[in-house]
Write a protein that holds these residues in place. Sequence first.
Motif, mmCIF file in Angstrom:
data_model
loop_
_atom_site.group_PDB
_atom_site.id
_atom_site.type_symbol
_atom_site.label_atom_id
_atom_site.label_comp_id
_atom_site.label_asym_id
_atom_site.label_seq_id
_atom_site.Cartn_x
_atom_site.Cartn_y
_atom_site.Cartn_z
ATOM 1 N N MET A 412 19.724 42.900 87.795
ATOM 2 C CA MET A 412 18.795 42.863 86.652
ATOM 3 C C MET A 412 19.525 42.424 85.392
ATOM 4 O O MET A 412 19.021 41.605 84.605
ATOM 5 C CB MET A 412 18.157 44.230 86.446
ATOM 6 N N LYS A 565 12.929 41.280 86.409
ATOM 7 C CA LYS A 565 14.006 40.890 87.326
ATOM 8 C C LYS A 565 13.628 39.557 87.980
ATOM 9 O O LYS A 565 12.849 39.531 88.939
ATOM 10 C CB LYS A 565 14.216 41.993 88.373
ATOM 11 N N LEU A 632 16.252 48.809 80.844
ATOM 12 C CA LEU A 632 15.966 48.238 82.156
ATOM 13 C C LEU A 632 14.927 49.068 82.910
ATOM 14 O O LEU A 632 13.988 48.525 83.501
ATOM 15 C CB LEU A 632 17.253 48.148 82.981
#
Length: 1021
Positions: A412, A565, A632
């Motif tokens: 990611m 992602k 994230l």
Amino acid sequence: MTAHFLRNALLVSVTTLTAVSVRADDTATPIDFNRDIRPILSENCYHCHGPDGEAREGDLRLDIEADAVAALAPGDLSASEVWHRVSSGDRDELMPPPKSKRRLTAAQKDLLKQWIEGGAKYADHWAYVTPQRPAMPEGATDEWAKNAVDHFVAEQFKKQGLSASPEADRVTLIRRLSFDLTGLPPSPEEVLGFVSDKSSDAYGVLVDRLLASPRFGERWARPWLDLARYADSNGFQADQLRDSWAFRDWVIGALNDNMPFDQFSIEQLAGDLLPNATLDQKIATGFHRTVTCNVEAGVHPEANRTDQVVDRVNTTGTVWLGTTMECTQCHDHKYDPFTMQDYYGLFAYFNNTPLEVEGKGGVSFDFYGPKLDLPLPPDEAKQRAALIVEQAELKKALAAARKLALVDRETMIAGLCEQIDGAAEGKSVWSVAEVTSHKGTGDESFNVLSDGSVLVMGEVPDKTTYSLKLKLPGGKIGALRLEALTNNQLPGKGPGRGDPVRSNFILSEIRASIGDEMIGFAAARADFSQARWDVGNAIDGNAKTGWAIAPEFGKSHWASFVLAKPFESEPGDEIEIDLEQFFGGGRTIGCFRISVAEHDIESMVVPDAVEKLLTKQDQRTAKEDKAIDDYLAGLDPDVKRLSTEVAEMNTQVQELAPPSTLVMVEMEKPRETFVLNRGNYLSPGDKVQAATPAMLHSIDPELPKNRLGMARWLMSTENPLVARVTVNRWWAEIFGRGIVATVEDFGTQSEPPTHPKVLDWLAMEFMESGWDMKHVLRLIVNSATYRQESRITPELLEKDPANHWLARAPRFRYDAETIRDNALAISGLLSTKMGGEPIMPHQPTGIWRQIGRNEPKWTDAKNEDRYRRGVYVVWRRAAPYPSFVNFDGGDRSACLVGRPRTNTPLQALTLLNDPVYVELALALASRVLEEEPKASDQQRIERAFALVLSRPANASEVATLKSLLDAKKEKFQADPEAAKTIVTGENIVFKAPKSVREQDLAAWFFITNALLNLDETITRG
């Protein structure tokens, strides 16, 4: 200091004149040190020759007999240095020195001369001598007397050449009793019942009924809350509110239960330290948590904490000892036998409540200190417990989703870095994804058009979800683009389906997946978003929000979504897309197309701080890694959804959070305490241990060396002050003046008691009855002294204008809360609801101006809280309830013993024009009209008098009001709109029944308004 000096100077002058007048009536009366001599020495000599060693001149101390004997030369006037100095004609030798601005009168010099010639005998200050039950006066057979109080009062009558006034009539007595014991007027029916009751015990039964009323605690809590400096705000800067109302409710309950005063005191001072302390005993300690607290940014925590401890010492000295302990914070007392050592010995008892946050340094934001959660009602507690279980499960699920979202953390991070780098490559390149499968939950039909778009046809459902499979072109995929297109086959050309005029749609959520793996979105942008329906709502995990395009109807729109992602794809790979549209009302998309790209450069909205961390070359700290992880994980749709649900659940749990109250807590390890030089916390001196004042009774060494031990010492029957100080305050509440007029000060500067035997007899009764407050009050109000009429005869006006000797009942204005409570009761609007959070009845706008950070807001109550008693009104120190201020209610920033009573035009204007009293006058007018629908105007006026003043109106009063009423009736009959303006005025919530005509109500308003403003209405008679 000047005001304090002048007060004491005037006080001693009055005291001396009183002493002289008493002696003039009886020349055989011997010199009495406490009555005749101590006031002279205290005011004129103790400043330089008293207890304060730092200020003492010539090493001469005149407050202690052993130290003064040499200078006095008792019995030998010619050898007396004191007499030589006070009678000297030489300004350099004269005492007090002329520069002190003190000067002995001829009468004072004569008293000193007689005293020295008679042996200069000293006596302990009367207040520091343990009270003894005084013997009844000789021949105490006065038929007038009802109990011992009257015999001692009658003894003073004889000395002053006075006699008692006749007993007041029964109407006056029930009204007086009702206000004194409950703070409320009697109803006309109660008055009639008492007047008609011919039984011998009618008065005693009335007293017992009033003492047992729940209104008793509400009335008598008011003066105690003044002492406790109880308020609902912290007292500085923005003066925010804080919860301490449970303490107020505890006081009311304890008074109603007639809790013994020693227990009442101990629980407030140290309830938390009692064995197996109950919730109520802990709440009681709010007495010393109601102190002001400065939360300004520049305040040092230790200064703030020390100020609060100082306040606790000073308040304890005032409330229980009648002593100005604050005088010893910086030096030994100049008049009373208390030292700095005594002060800081008491300080040590209160120095162990945690306040600041350890290790925080600088400003402490934990200015509240210890607090206690209060129990919720059973149904709310059950609901909250269930929510907390659900909250825990959601948090557990969120933690698991977060962990799963970060499984491919490094990939990611690499993908985000690539997108950040790709922003330099130029414009995004979009490829239309081929639709291979489609369906909708609303039974729609889908037509795939030649340009790759999809046209939705058929019945328009209320809500729906479009589920699509699309073939990818291959390569790296980092963004999706949704176009909502116009089409001539749609109502109003679209892009929505449901309305030809407002062809809107609301996309609640867009979801994407490849196989079983969900794809998260990092950012979203659109060519246009409706206000409060931003495109970012379509990826926030909350189905209640979404993206909409009003009022830009009939136009195509687009939205692009950056993948959290990015992924590599082969030509022909499929992606699944769900377009959730849950708002309802047919607001669904009519024609759309989906494209993909490696980058959406314009949508790169990675926060600068995160981008900086992602591209950081050297090693990141754990804190920086966590910031990246938070970002994230927040891109994951499940994390987003669960985060939203957790936030909503937190709100629900918080809304059901139990109220709290401020309490005292003892630290496990006591703080060290030092004498503070000049009272300055930055200048500590000698270390001291917790100790009680040396000049008072000794403390039992077996008692714990904490607040509980100090409280038990304080309430010992050996204490000469507590019982006297307490019954004197109650006497002042009932008679308007204490037996000791300086209610807050029993020291050597105090005014001597007018009836010392009454004071000591009541003090002994108080202690021997088991500290029974209601017993003492019952004795006072059952006395013949209390029952006298209040008429001032020419003789009384000449001999005792201030009513020191109680040859009549006093007359004085009620306190602020009672004036409002009285009007509420008379109007018929009074709510008897007890306890709970403070209320906000109407007050003028702008009183709580928004001038500080997080300043609280006033919201007028529209329900029964608007009409509850004054003891429940929110008390904000920076802006107390304005009508209370106008009637001498304090701000409660400090302990207040006895409010002043002023007489100002503003008070009359308040009663005439304050919307609160206007509303109550309207309610009273409606009550009179409604209760007497068929009565004549005269009968209604008589009813109004019975409601307001408890007595019949005389002919002159009826005629005056009837004339006013007729004039107003004529006015409003001719001008109905004027009547409407009166009865529906601004800030008036009360609505009269429909059976009451507006013209009649407006006319009667002027009658009731006048009655509520009578001096007799607000005066205790």
